[in-house]
Design an enzyme around this catalytic site. Structure first.
Site, PDB file in Angstrom:
ATOM      1  N   ASP A  31      -9.535  41.707  18.542  1.00  0.00           N
ATOM      2  CA  ASP A  31      -9.663  42.827  19.016  1.00  0.00           C
ATOM      3  C   ASP A  31     -10.318  44.023  17.900  1.00  0.00           C
ATOM      4  OD1 ASP A  31      -9.065  45.881  19.820  1.00  0.00           O
ATOM      5  OD2 ASP A  31      -7.055  45.269  20.225  1.00  0.00           O
ATOM      6  N   PHE A  83     -16.630  55.772  27.480  1.00  0.00           N
ATOM      7  CA  PHE A  83     -16.006  56.761  28.346  1.00  0.00           C
ATOM      8  C   PHE A  83     -16.376  57.305  29.690  1.00  0.00           C
ATOM      9  CE2 PHE A  83     -13.464  57.551  24.527  1.00  0.00           C
ATOM     10  CZ  PHE A  83     -12.284  57.969  24.894  1.00  0.00           C
ATOM     11  N   LYS A  84     -15.733  57.351  30.573  1.00  0.00           N
ATOM     12  CA  LYS A  84     -16.581  57.536  31.833  1.00  0.00           C
ATOM     13  C   LYS A  84     -16.939  58.952  32.128  1.00  0.00           C
ATOM     14  CE  LYS A  84     -15.978  53.365  34.167  1.00  0.00           C
ATOM     15  NZ  LYS A  84     -17.170  52.408  34.020  1.00  0.00           N
ATOM     16  N   SER A 136     -27.865  49.545  22.283  1.00  0.00           N
ATOM     17  CA  SER A 136     -28.295  49.997  23.686  1.00  0.00           C
ATOM     18  C   SER A 136     -29.469  51.097  23.589  1.00  0.00           C
ATOM     19  CB  SER A 136     -27.095  50.668  24.246  1.00  0.00           C
ATOM     20  OG  SER A 136     -27.315  51.508  25.548  1.00  0.00           O
ATOM     21  N   TYR A 160     -21.232  57.686  23.022  1.00  0.00           N
ATOM     22  CA  TYR A 160     -21.556  56.190  23.256  1.00  0.00           C
ATOM     23  C   TYR A 160     -23.072  56.062  22.701  1.00  0.00           C
ATOM     24  CZ  TYR A 160     -23.133  51.982  25.556  1.00  0.00           C
ATOM     25  OH  TYR A 160     -23.732  50.547  25.848  1.00  0.00           O
TER      26      TYR A 160
HETATM   27  N1  LIG Z   1     -23.778  47.167  31.350  1.00  0.00           N
HETATM   28  C1  LIG Z   1     -25.051  48.036  30.693  1.00  0.00           C
HETATM   29  O1  LIG Z   1     -25.865  48.545  31.489  1.00  0.00           O
HETATM   30  C2  LIG Z   1     -25.283  48.044  29.240  1.00  0.00           C
HETATM   31  C3  LIG Z   1     -26.381  48.751  28.732  1.00  0.00           C
HETATM   32  C4  LIG Z   1     -26.581  48.721  27.677  1.00  0.00           C
HETATM   33  C5  LIG Z   1     -25.819  48.170  26.674  1.00  0.00           C
HETATM   34  N2  LIG Z   1     -24.829  47.465  27.120  1.00  0.00           N
HETATM   35  C6  LIG Z   1     -23.600  46.965  26.233  1.00  0.00           C
HETATM   36  O2  LIG Z   1     -23.143  45.665  26.621  1.00  0.00           O
HETATM   37  C7  LIG Z   1     -22.202  45.085  26.089  1.00  0.00           C
HETATM   38  C8  LIG Z   1     -21.085  44.572  27.131  1.00  0.00           C
HETATM   39  O3  LIG Z   1     -21.166  45.696  27.996  1.00  0.00           O
HETATM   40  P1  LIG Z   1     -20.771  45.488  29.430  1.00  0.00           P
HETATM   41  O4  LIG Z   1     -21.589  46.384  30.441  1.00  0.00           O
HETATM   42  O5  LIG Z   1     -20.385  43.937  30.014  1.00  0.00           O
HETATM   43  O6  LIG Z   1     -18.997  46.242  29.522  1.00  0.00           O
HETATM   44  P2  LIG Z   1     -17.657  45.850  29.912  1.00  0.00           P
HETATM   45  O7  LIG Z   1     -17.833  45.169  31.347  1.00  0.00           O
HETATM   46  O8  LIG Z   1     -16.952  47.228  30.248  1.00  0.00           O
HETATM   47  O9  LIG Z   1     -17.250  44.732  29.206  1.00  0.00           O
HETATM   48  C9  LIG Z   1     -16.814  45.157  27.651  1.00  0.00           C
HETATM   49  C10 LIG Z   1     -16.252  44.101  26.948  1.00  0.00           C
HETATM   50  O10 LIG Z   1     -15.633  44.666  25.792  1.00  0.00           O
HETATM   51  C11 LIG Z   1     -14.441  44.445  25.510  1.00  0.00           C
HETATM   52  N3  LIG Z   1     -13.727  45.388  24.697  1.00  0.00           N
HETATM   53  C12 LIG Z   1     -13.759  46.891  24.826  1.00  0.00           C
HETATM   54  N4  LIG Z   1     -13.029  47.150  23.648  1.00  0.00           N
HETATM   55  C13 LIG Z   1     -12.800  46.101  23.047  1.00  0.00           C
HETATM   56  C14 LIG Z   1     -12.140  46.137  21.770  1.00  0.00           C
HETATM   57  N5  LIG Z   1     -11.402  47.073  20.946  1.00  0.00           N
HETATM   58  N6  LIG Z   1     -11.953  44.727  21.252  1.00  0.00           N
HETATM   59  C15 LIG Z   1     -12.723  43.738  21.681  1.00  0.00           C
HETATM   60  N7  LIG Z   1     -13.106  43.701  22.890  1.00  0.00           N
HETATM   61  C16 LIG Z   1     -13.125  44.924  23.431  1.00  0.00           C
HETATM   62  C17 LIG Z   1     -13.664  44.665  26.975  1.00  0.00           C
HETATM   63  O11 LIG Z   1     -12.268  43.975  27.089  1.00  0.00           O
HETATM   64  P3  LIG Z   1     -11.419  44.599  28.059  1.00  0.00           P
HETATM   65  O12 LIG Z   1     -11.698  43.866  29.503  1.00  0.00           O
HETATM   66  O13 LIG Z   1     -10.155  44.130  27.396  1.00  0.00           O
HETATM   67  O14 LIG Z   1     -11.486  46.197  28.205  1.00  0.00           O
HETATM   68  C18 LIG Z   1     -14.652  43.713  27.694  1.00  0.00           C
HETATM   69  O15 LIG Z   1     -14.438  42.374  27.475  1.00  0.00           O
HETATM   70  C19 LIG Z   1     -21.451  46.453  25.367  1.00  0.00           C
HETATM   71  O16 LIG Z   1     -21.890  46.233  24.011  1.00  0.00           O
HETATM   72  C20 LIG Z   1     -22.303  47.320  26.073  1.00  0.00           C
HETATM   73  O17 LIG Z   1     -22.432  48.595  25.095  1.00  0.00           O
HETATM   74  C21 LIG Z   1     -24.236  47.474  28.208  1.00  0.00           C
END
Ligand SMILES: NC(=O)c1ccc[n+]([C@@H]2O[C@H](COP(=O)([O-])OP(=O)(O)OC[C@H]3O[C@@H](n4cnc5c(N)ncnc54)[C@H](OP(=O)(O)O)[C@@H]3O)[C@@H](O)[C@H]2O)c1
Length: 288
Positions: free
Chosen positions: A79, A111-112, A154, A206
Site C-alpha cells: 500500500d 479524484f473524479k 502521465s 493529479y
Molecule cells: N488510464 C489512463 O488513461 C492513464 C493515463 C495516464 C497514466 N495512467 C496511470 O497508469 C497507472 C494505472 O492506472 P489505471 O488507469 O490502471 O488506474 P486504475 O484502474 O484506477 O488502477 C489503479 C491501481 O492503483 C491501485 N492503488 C491506488 N491507490 C493505491 C495505494 N495507496 N497503494 C497501492 N495501490 C494503490 C488501485 O488499487 P485499488 O483497486 O485497491 O483501488 C489499482 O490497483 C496509474 O499510475 C495512472 O496514473 C493512466
C-alpha cells in the site's frame, strides 16, 4: 539466477495488463532464466482474486511454471500509503530472491471530476508522489545490475502545465530529491493560500503529482548513473486507457496501455548509458 519483477497496483486496470503482458512477452523472448512476477495490490483479497483470475487466463498459453513454462506469478501486498508494507516487501524480496530485477511503479489514484483544494492535493500526492518516492527508496537499492525501474507517469503531468519558470526549476539538472519535495510543497502551500494560479501552477492535483513522478525519475536516473549502477530508470505514459481511472471513453485497451511499460522492462536495445531518465510514450522517447 532467476529474475524477479514487481508491479504495483496490479489487481486491475493497466497494472493487471502489465503483469499479464510481461509474462507473455518474457516467454516469447525465450529467455532461459525463470521469471517470478509479483502482482502487487494494497488489498489482499482483491490482489489474490486477480492473481487467480490471471493464472486461469494464462493457463491455455502454458507459460506458467505449473504448466511447464518458466514464469511464476505471486501476490505481494503493498500500500503506497503504508510504509510498513514497503519495508516488508523489501525484506521478503531479499529473503526469497536476494534482490529485484524489474520494478514497475504503476499504482496511483485520481479524484473524479474537478475536485481541487489543498486536501485533494495532499491526498493525491500522498499516494502518487510520496508513495512512489518511498517505494523507490526501499526497493531501488535492491535492484540488481541490468535491472529496470519504470515509473508510470502521465501526459497529464507534462511540463506545459507549468509556467516556464517553474518548468525550468523541475528540469534543472541539479535538482535533487529534497529540492523536488520543496517544489511539491511550494505547490501545496500556494493552493492552501489560494495563490497557485498567479504563481504559475495549474489547477490540477493529479497532473502535478505526475510532474513530480517524472522529475523524480530523472533524479533517480542521475543517481544510478553517478553511482555507476547498470540500471535503466524510465518514466512513461501508457496513453489514454479504458480503466476505472480514465473511464469508458478512453481510446486504448489495458493491453495497449501495458505496451510501453513492458517494452521498457524487457527491451535489450534500450540501455541506461543512452536512455536513463527519459520520458516514454508509445515505446518511444517523448517530450516530457
Ligand atoms: N488510464 C489512463 O488513461 C492513464 C493515463 C495516464 C497514466 N495512467 C496511470 O497508469 C497507472 C494505472 O492506472 P489505471 O488507469 O490502471 O488506474 P486504475 O484502474 O484506477 O488502477 C489503479 C491501481 O492503483 C491501485 N492503488 C491506488 N491507490 C493505491 C495505494 N495507496 N497503494 C497501492 N495501490 C494503490 C488501485 O488499487 P485499488 O483497486 O485497491 O483501488 C489499482 O490497483 C496509474 O499510475 C495512472 O496514473 C493512466
Amino acid at each position: 539466477m532467476a529474475k524477479v519483477a514487481l508491479v504495483t497496483g496490479a489487481n486491475k486496470g493497466i497494472g493487471y495488463a502489465i503483469v499479464k503482458n510481461l509474462a507473455l512477452k518474457y516467454t516469447e523472448l525465450q529467455r532461459t532464466q525463470s521469471l517470478t512476477i509479483y502482482l502487487s495490490a494494497r488489498n489482499k483479497s482483491l490482489g489474490e482474486t486477480s492473481l487467480t483470475e490471471l493464472q486461469k487466463e494464462l493457463k491455455p498459453q502454458k507459460i506458467l511454471s505449473d504448466d511447464g513454462g518458466n514464469v511464476d506469478l505471486k501476490f505481494m501486498r503493498i500500500d503506497l500509503t503504508d510504509e510498513q508494507t514497503m519495508e516488508n516487501a523489501k525484506e521478503d524480496l531479499l529473503k526469497n530472491h536476494g534482490g529485484l530485477d524489474i520494478l514497475i511503479n504503476n499504482a496511483a489514484m485520481a479524484f473524479k471530476g474537478s475536485a481541487f483544494d489543498v486536501n485533494v492535493v495532499r491526498t493525491t500526492f500522498a499516494t502518487n508522489f510520496y508513495g512512489t518516492l518511498k517505494l523507490c527508496n526501499y526497493l531501488l537499492p535492491i535492484i540488481r545490475p541490468e535491472g529496470r525501474l519504470i515509473n508510470i507517469a502521465s501526459s497529464a503531468g507534462r511540463l506545459g502545465i507549468l509556467s516556464q519558470e517553474l518548468a525550468r526549476e523541475f528540469t534543472n539538472d541539479d535538482l535533487d530529491v529534497d529540492g523536488l519535495i520543496a517544489l511539491m510543497k511550494k505547490f501545496e502551500d500556494a493552493v492552501e493560500k489560494g495563490t497557485w494560479a498567479e504563481e504559475g501552477w495549474p489547477t490540477n492535483s493529479y497532473g502535478m503529482s505526475k510532474v513530480g513522478v517524472t522529475a523524480l525519475t530523472r533524479i533517480l536516473a542521475r543517481r544510478v548513473n553517478s553511482e555507476g549502477k547498470d540500471i535503466l530508470v524510465s518514466a512513461c505514459c501508457p496513453g489514454w486507457v479504458r480503466t476505472d481511472m480514465a473511464g469508458p471513453a478512453a481510446t486504448l485497451t489495458t493491453d495497449q496501455g501495458a505496451e510501453t511499460p513492458v517494452f521498457l522492462a524487457l527491451d535489450e536495445t534500450t540501455v541506461p548509458q543512452a536512455n536513463n531518465g527519459e520520458f516514454w510514450k508509445r515505446c518511444k522517447v517523448a517530450q516530457w
